[in-house]
Design an enzyme around this catalytic site. Structure first.
Site, PDB file in Angstrom:
ATOM      1  N   GLY A   1       0.779  -1.230   0.000  1.00 19.93           N
ATOM      2  CA  GLY A   1       0.000   0.000   0.000  1.00 19.93           C
ATOM      3  C   GLY A   1       0.807   1.275   0.000  1.00 19.93           C
ATOM      4  O   GLY A   1       0.250   2.370   0.156  1.00 19.93           O
TER       5      GLY A   1
ATOM      6  N   GLU B   1       4.384  -6.665   0.630  1.00 24.20           N
ATOM      7  CA  GLU B   1       3.783  -6.903  -0.677  1.00 24.20           C
ATOM      8  C   GLU B   1       3.612  -5.610  -1.480  1.00 24.20           C
ATOM      9  O   GLU B   1       2.493  -5.173  -1.735  1.00 24.20           O
ATOM     10  CB  GLU B   1       2.422  -7.592  -0.509  1.00 24.20           C
ATOM     11  CG  GLU B   1       2.521  -8.992   0.034  1.00 24.20           C
ATOM     12  CD  GLU B   1       1.157  -9.628   0.263  1.00 24.20           C
ATOM     13  OE1 GLU B   1       1.087 -10.868   0.203  1.00 24.20           O
ATOM     14  OE2 GLU B   1       0.170  -8.906   0.511  1.00 24.20           O
ATOM     15  N   PRO B   2       4.714  -4.988  -1.885  1.00 22.39           N
ATOM     16  CA  PRO B   2       4.578  -3.798  -2.727  1.00 22.39           C
ATOM     17  C   PRO B   2       4.180  -4.171  -4.149  1.00 22.39           C
ATOM     18  O   PRO B   2       4.686  -5.145  -4.716  1.00 22.39           O
ATOM     19  CB  PRO B   2       5.988  -3.191  -2.693  1.00 22.39           C
ATOM     20  CG  PRO B   2       6.889  -4.366  -2.472  1.00 22.39           C
ATOM     21  CD  PRO B   2       6.117  -5.334  -1.627  1.00 22.39           C
TER      22      PRO B   2
ATOM     23  N   ARG C   1       2.060  -1.411  -6.545  1.00 20.18           N
ATOM     24  CA  ARG C   1       2.064  -0.085  -7.141  1.00 20.18           C
ATOM     25  C   ARG C   1       3.430   0.595  -6.948  1.00 20.18           C
ATOM     26  O   ARG C   1       3.923   1.278  -7.852  1.00 20.18           O
ATOM     27  CB  ARG C   1       0.968   0.770  -6.493  1.00 20.18           C
ATOM     28  CG  ARG C   1       0.795   2.147  -7.097  1.00 20.18           C
ATOM     29  CD  ARG C   1       0.022   3.052  -6.148  1.00 20.18           C
ATOM     30  NE  ARG C   1      -1.158   2.428  -5.603  1.00 20.18           N
ATOM     31  CZ  ARG C   1      -2.400   2.590  -6.052  1.00 20.18           C
ATOM     32  NH1 ARG C   1      -2.621   3.384  -7.079  1.00 20.18           N
ATOM     33  NH2 ARG C   1      -3.418   1.996  -5.471  1.00 20.18           N
TER      34      ARG C   1
ATOM     35  N   TYR D   1     -12.708   6.419  -9.055  1.00 18.39           N
ATOM     36  CA  TYR D   1     -12.555   7.074  -7.748  1.00 18.39           C
ATOM     37  C   TYR D   1     -11.771   8.365  -7.812  1.00 18.39           C
ATOM     38  O   TYR D   1     -11.000   8.688  -6.904  1.00 18.39           O
ATOM     39  CB  TYR D   1     -11.966   6.128  -6.702  1.00 18.39           C
ATOM     40  CG  TYR D   1     -10.924   5.154  -7.158  1.00 18.39           C
ATOM     41  CD1 TYR D   1      -9.610   5.537  -7.360  1.00 18.39           C
ATOM     42  CD2 TYR D   1     -11.267   3.824  -7.374  1.00 18.39           C
ATOM     43  CE1 TYR D   1      -8.657   4.628  -7.753  1.00 18.39           C
ATOM     44  CE2 TYR D   1     -10.319   2.904  -7.776  1.00 18.39           C
ATOM     45  CZ  TYR D   1      -9.010   3.308  -7.960  1.00 18.39           C
ATOM     46  OH  TYR D   1      -8.057   2.392  -8.365  1.00 18.39           O
TER      47      TYR D   1
ATOM     48  N   CYS E   1     -18.464   7.241 -24.888  1.00 22.16           N
ATOM     49  CA  CYS E   1     -19.776   7.892 -24.844  1.00 22.16           C
ATOM     50  C   CYS E   1     -20.240   7.971 -23.390  1.00 22.16           C
ATOM     51  O   CYS E   1     -21.237   7.361 -22.990  1.00 22.16           O
ATOM     52  CB  CYS E   1     -20.772   7.113 -25.702  1.00 22.16           C
ATOM     53  SG  CYS E   1     -22.313   7.987 -25.979  1.00 22.16           S
ATOM     54  N   GLU E   2     -19.494   8.713 -22.599  1.00 21.13           N
ATOM     55  CA  GLU E   2     -19.758   8.886 -21.169  1.00 21.13           C
ATOM     56  C   GLU E   2     -19.313  10.284 -20.767  1.00 21.13           C
ATOM     57  O   GLU E   2     -18.158  10.673 -21.006  1.00 21.13           O
ATOM     58  CB  GLU E   2     -18.977   7.873 -20.325  1.00 21.13           C
ATOM     59  CG  GLU E   2     -19.471   6.457 -20.414  1.00 21.13           C
ATOM     60  CD  GLU E   2     -20.746   6.215 -19.633  1.00 21.13           C
ATOM     61  OE1 GLU E   2     -21.062   7.030 -18.746  1.00 21.13           O
ATOM     62  OE2 GLU E   2     -21.417   5.218 -19.925  1.00 21.13           O
TER      63      GLU E   2
ATOM     64  N   TYR F   1      -2.457  -0.473 -12.229  1.00 19.25           N
ATOM     65  CA  TYR F   1      -3.922  -0.419 -12.293  1.00 19.25           C
ATOM     66  C   TYR F   1      -4.446   0.331 -13.518  1.00 19.25           C
ATOM     67  O   TYR F   1      -5.523   0.918 -13.473  1.00 19.25           O
ATOM     68  CB  TYR F   1      -4.503   0.175 -11.002  1.00 19.25           C
ATOM     69  CG  TYR F   1      -4.057  -0.592  -9.792  1.00 19.25           C
ATOM     70  CD1 TYR F   1      -4.557  -1.863  -9.531  1.00 19.25           C
ATOM     71  CD2 TYR F   1      -3.093  -0.082  -8.925  1.00 19.25           C
ATOM     72  CE1 TYR F   1      -4.129  -2.593  -8.442  1.00 19.25           C
ATOM     73  CE2 TYR F   1      -2.647  -0.805  -7.824  1.00 19.25           C
ATOM     74  CZ  TYR F   1      -3.187  -2.059  -7.588  1.00 19.25           C
ATOM     75  OH  TYR F   1      -2.754  -2.789  -6.519  1.00 19.25           O
TER      76      TYR F   1
END
Length: 435
Positions: free
Chosen positions: A246, A288-289, A291, A332, A359-360, A388
């Site tokens: 994280g 656990e890296p 990113r 997000y 189309c958003e 990601y």
């Protein structure tokens, strides 16, 4: 493999020693560009600051951030373990001949088929999320005449300062076994009783994109208290403690990423002090890296098309990608920085909003980017898209997913081919009554 000359127009943005405009011209856009050089630098920092500094530690790359066959090979070469969260990620590792004993299998709802794949291949650890899963693993292992090595994912009840969608350690979480006496101690008791389970210890994860080590320190203390209580109640000796990852990276102005040892030194200090206080044997400590290793090692290149100005309100600059190759801003509110790659030295004279082609209305990649005068055909380079982006890519509006190229020491190689329209419909069938 292609070697692109490093001679370049001084007005072009260089990434990992290569001209991004030349990359866009050679491979097309949208294009994910991943720097193996940066990945190696990150892994070296991990080795120097953690693996070589402390005894009895392990590092597992969180593959959900970015995974394909080439990445498996890089992680294997760098001497790290691999964290997978689905049958598909595990299958990718199997096809890459990644060492099975170095795999950690996570997930809050692993299917029977996924667990059978894991157990039949003798993977290193299964991180158990709940008691239903524990019983399922025991039954499968019994039928296969195996003993599964497991860790319990526990929810430490810690809030982290990050986006609410990527907090994972709070008490109200879909992940893990809560630290409630009737639940966690019953789980430990069962894990010790099941004949086909080898319970080794615990795992926690407090969230993603975190810049402060407070939540890791608090969670580590809570789990060390659990380790002591498990010993005192059941004589259970914890052999492994996985503290998750994280660790935050740089996306935008105001982000303050830290070196890896800012987190790992604090975690190890807490473990050492608690082991001494409680007279505990030092367990293997795992991080656990994901990113942190891959995020800043990737950029995405786009070609600018339509430019639409609403006087006094906004100037929209549209690119040939968007939500399908990077859904994070829509999901997000993730924020990114970018440059016009072919005008890197020109003064930023205007403010534009980078719009995707879907189309958003919500398909906006970057709001209010300071940029030089933009024109159709310009190349936009968006930073820190290694994590990601490819992993979350989709085919909304039937848009093919981009290619991925790996750059290293001036060389370029395609590690994921660009999808075609034919790929999009390759699994479709027409019922007989409609033919």
């Amino acid at each position: 493999m292609i070697n692109l000359e490093r001679k370049t127009n001084n007005d072009n943005y260089m990434f990992s020693g290569l001209d991004t405009v030349m990359l866009a011209r050679e491979y097309g856009t949208p294009l994910y560009v991943v720097s193996e050089d940066i990945i190696k630098e990150k892994c070296k920092e991990i080795r120097d600051s953690f693996i070589l500094k402390y005894k009895n530690v392990k590092v597992a790359y969180a593959s959900k951030a970015f995974l394909n066959l080439a990445m498996c090979k890089i992680i294997e070469r760098e001497g790290l373990c691999l964290d997978v969260v689905s049958g598909g990620e595990l299958y990718t590792a199997i096809k890459a001949n990644f060492p099975m004993e170095k795999i950690f299998f996570h997930g809050n709802n692993k299917s029977r088929a996924e667990l059978e794949l894991a157990i039949s291949n003798d993977i290193g650890r299964i991180v158990v999320d709940n008691l239903y899963e524990l019983e399922l693993i025991n039954n499968i292992a019994k039928k296969m005449n195996k003993k599964s090595r497991v860790l319990y994912r526990v929810t430490p009840g810690v809030e982290s300062e990050t986006h609410k969608y990527v907090i994972t350690g709070q008490k109200d979480s879909k992940f893990g076994i809560p630290l409630v006496d009737d639940i966690i101690f019953e789980a430990i008791k069962r894990g010790m009783e099941y004949e086909n389970i080898d319970l080794l210890g615990f795992h926690f994860h407090v969230g993603s994109q975190i810049f402060d080590n407070k939540s890791h320190i608090i969670a580590t203390e809570k789990i060390m208290n659990l380790i002591k209580e498990a010993r005192d109640r059941f004589g259970f000796i914890t052999k492994e403690l996985n503290t998750g990852g994280g660790y935050g990276i740089y996306y935008k102005q105001g982000d303050n990423p830290k070196p890896i040892n800012y987190f790992t030194d604090a975690i190890m200090e807490k473990v050492f002090s608690k082991c001494k206080e409680f007279n505990l044997d030092l367990p293997t400590i795992i991080i656990e890296p994901g990113r942190w290793i891959i995020g800043e090692a990737g950029i995405t290149l786009y070609t600018i098309g339509t430019i639409k100005e609403i006087p006094g309100i906004r100037k929209y600059v549209a690119i040939d990608g968007g939500m399908p190759d990077n859904p994070r801003p829509a999901l997000y509110g993730a924020k990114y920085e970018a440059v016009v790659a072919n005008k890197i030295n020109e003064e930023a004279k205007e403010t534009v909003t980078i719009a995707g082609k879907c189309c958003e209305t919500g398909d906006i990649l970057i709001w209010d980017l300071k940029a030089p005068k933009t024109e159709a055909g310009d190349i936009l380079a968006v930073f820190s898209t290694g994590a990601y982006n490819y992993s979350m890519a989709n085919n909304y509006n039937k848009i093919p997913r981009p290619a991925v190229v790996l750059v290293s020491e001036g060389n370029v190689e395609t590690i994921v081919e660009r999808e075609t329209y034919e790929d999009l419909i390759s699994r479709y069938n027409i019922p007989l009554h409609l033919k």
